[in-house]
Design an enzyme around this catalytic site. Structure first.
Site, PDB file in Angstrom:
ATOM      1  N   GLU A   1      -1.464  77.922   8.297  1.00  0.00           N
ATOM      2  CA  GLU A   1      -0.965  76.829   9.119  1.00  0.00           C
ATOM      3  C   GLU A   1      -1.837  75.589   9.004  1.00  0.00           C
ATOM      4  OE1 GLU A   1       0.928  76.353  13.544  1.00  0.00           O
ATOM      5  OE2 GLU A   1      -0.951  77.463  13.354  1.00  0.00           O
TER       6      GLU A   1
ATOM      7  N   SER B   1      -4.787  80.765  20.028  1.00  0.00           N
ATOM      8  CA  SER B   1      -5.632  81.384  19.011  1.00  0.00           C
ATOM      9  C   SER B   1      -5.081  81.254  17.608  1.00  0.00           C
ATOM     10  CB  SER B   1      -5.834  82.867  19.334  1.00  0.00           C
ATOM     11  OG  SER B   1      -4.590  83.541  19.369  1.00  0.00           O
ATOM     12  N   CYS B   2      -3.767  81.324  17.473  1.00  0.00           N
ATOM     13  CA  CYS B   2      -3.248  81.391  16.113  1.00  0.00           C
ATOM     14  C   CYS B   2      -2.089  80.466  15.845  1.00  0.00           C
ATOM     15  CB  CYS B   2      -2.796  82.818  15.785  1.00  0.00           C
ATOM     16  SG  CYS B   2      -1.431  83.404  16.815  1.00  0.00           S
ATOM     17  N   GLY B   3      -1.490  79.855  16.856  1.00  0.00           N
ATOM     18  CA  GLY B   3      -0.349  79.002  16.583  1.00  0.00           C
ATOM     19  C   GLY B   3       0.827  79.824  16.101  1.00  0.00           C
TER      20      GLY B   3
END
Length: 306
Positions: free
Chosen positions: A229, A123-125
């Site tokens: 990111e 989902s978000c790294g």
């Protein structure tokens, strides 16, 4: 070959009536990335284009900068993500969940600070000091002087093109997408994944393996929000513009402004918010056309391995 979709039973309730039927879901599996046989990170991803994913991740972290930095990429036969062997896991054959990248002679191995011996969620790294420092000190190509110019009318066509090309999304409704476009609005490459950051890595890795970095005079379009990111990955690949259908974060705007990247959010139809370096949202001056895009491998068959 890993599956990209799976069928699961579901109880569907519509207008007070219930039925049981199979539903098509997006597959999410762990992939362990090794460099020179040494584990670096584990990410949750949708199987497919795993070699692009590995290469793109290493570009974003400043480990590799061109096709010549990679000697080879392979699956580790008999290994499973997390370090268990084939016999220990009880499986047979190649699981396609462990990828090892061999760096070319003279290319430094990843710094110890980048080692992530835990799961990176789809989902978000993961981003932090190492990633931020990589953008500020290891960027190979400056995007601030990129000649990209694109009219708002052309930019407005990208979300519809991206959505039309999301083949797996049509059957599951559960995938993000990232796509690379020319300044003329032509689709170069599209990748789908459960994770926004993975989809971008797959696009960048595809370009790296084709010898196309830096991706000058191009636009990266993503289906979700624009996080720090994603800006980082665009800058590290030499992409001068990132457009998203949803909102950017404050840190994403700060980094884009500092790096010279044009950041567009809420791109929906003819509406958009341009947060940084707005000068690129205009036609090139008369008699001074924008630079020709670098040769990038054409769109290939979706979600084929490797």
């Amino acid at each position: 070959m890993g599956r990209v979709t799976a069928r699961k039973p579901v109880l569907r309730i519509r207008d007070g009536r219930s039925t049981t039927r199979p539903d098509t879901l997006t597959v999410e599996e762990p992939m362990e990335l090794r460099v020179g046989g040494r584990p670096l990170t584990i990410t949750m991803r949708t199987p497919g284009h795993d070699f692009d994913l590995a290469a793109g991740f290493l570009v974003g972290e400043g480990v590799v900068h061109g096709a010549g930095d990679v000697a080879g990429i392979r699956y580790c036969a008999g290994a499973t993500a997390g370090g268990t062997s084939r016999s220990e896991s009880g499986g047979g054959g190649n699981t396609y969940n462990v990828v090892d990248v061999a760096l070319a002679p003279g290319v430094a191995a990843p710094d110890a600070s980048l080692e992530r011996n835990f799961y990176t969620t789809s989902s978000c790294g993961l981003c932090g000091k190492a990633s931020l420092d990589a953008v500020r000190t290891q960027t190979t190509w400056a995007v601030a002087d990129d000649p990209l110019r694109i009219p708002p009318e052309t930019l407005a066509t990208l979300p519809e093109q991206l959505r039309a090309a999301q083949r797996v999304f049509d059957s599951t409704g559960g995938l993000h997408a990232a796509a690379l476009f020319t300044s003329g609005g032509e689709l170069i490459c599209l990748r789908e994944d459960v994770g926004r950051h993975n989809a971008v890595d797959k696009v960048v890795g595809h370009a790296l393996r084709g010898g196309a970095l830096p991706l000058r005079d191009t636009v990266l379009m993503v289906s979700g929000r624009a996080s720090f990111e994603l800006v980082q990955k665009a800058v590290m690949a030499g992409i001068p513009m990132l457009a998203a259908v949803s909102a950017p974060s404050s840190l994403a705007v700060d980094l884009a402004d500092e790096a010279g990247l044009t950041l567009v959010g809420f791109l929906r139809g003819s509406s958009m918010n341009v947060y940084t370096h707005t000068e690129r949202l205009a036609p090139a001056p008369v008699g001074q056309p924008s630079a020709s895009p670098v040769p990038v491998p054409p769109v290939d068959q979706y979600l084929s391995l490797p």
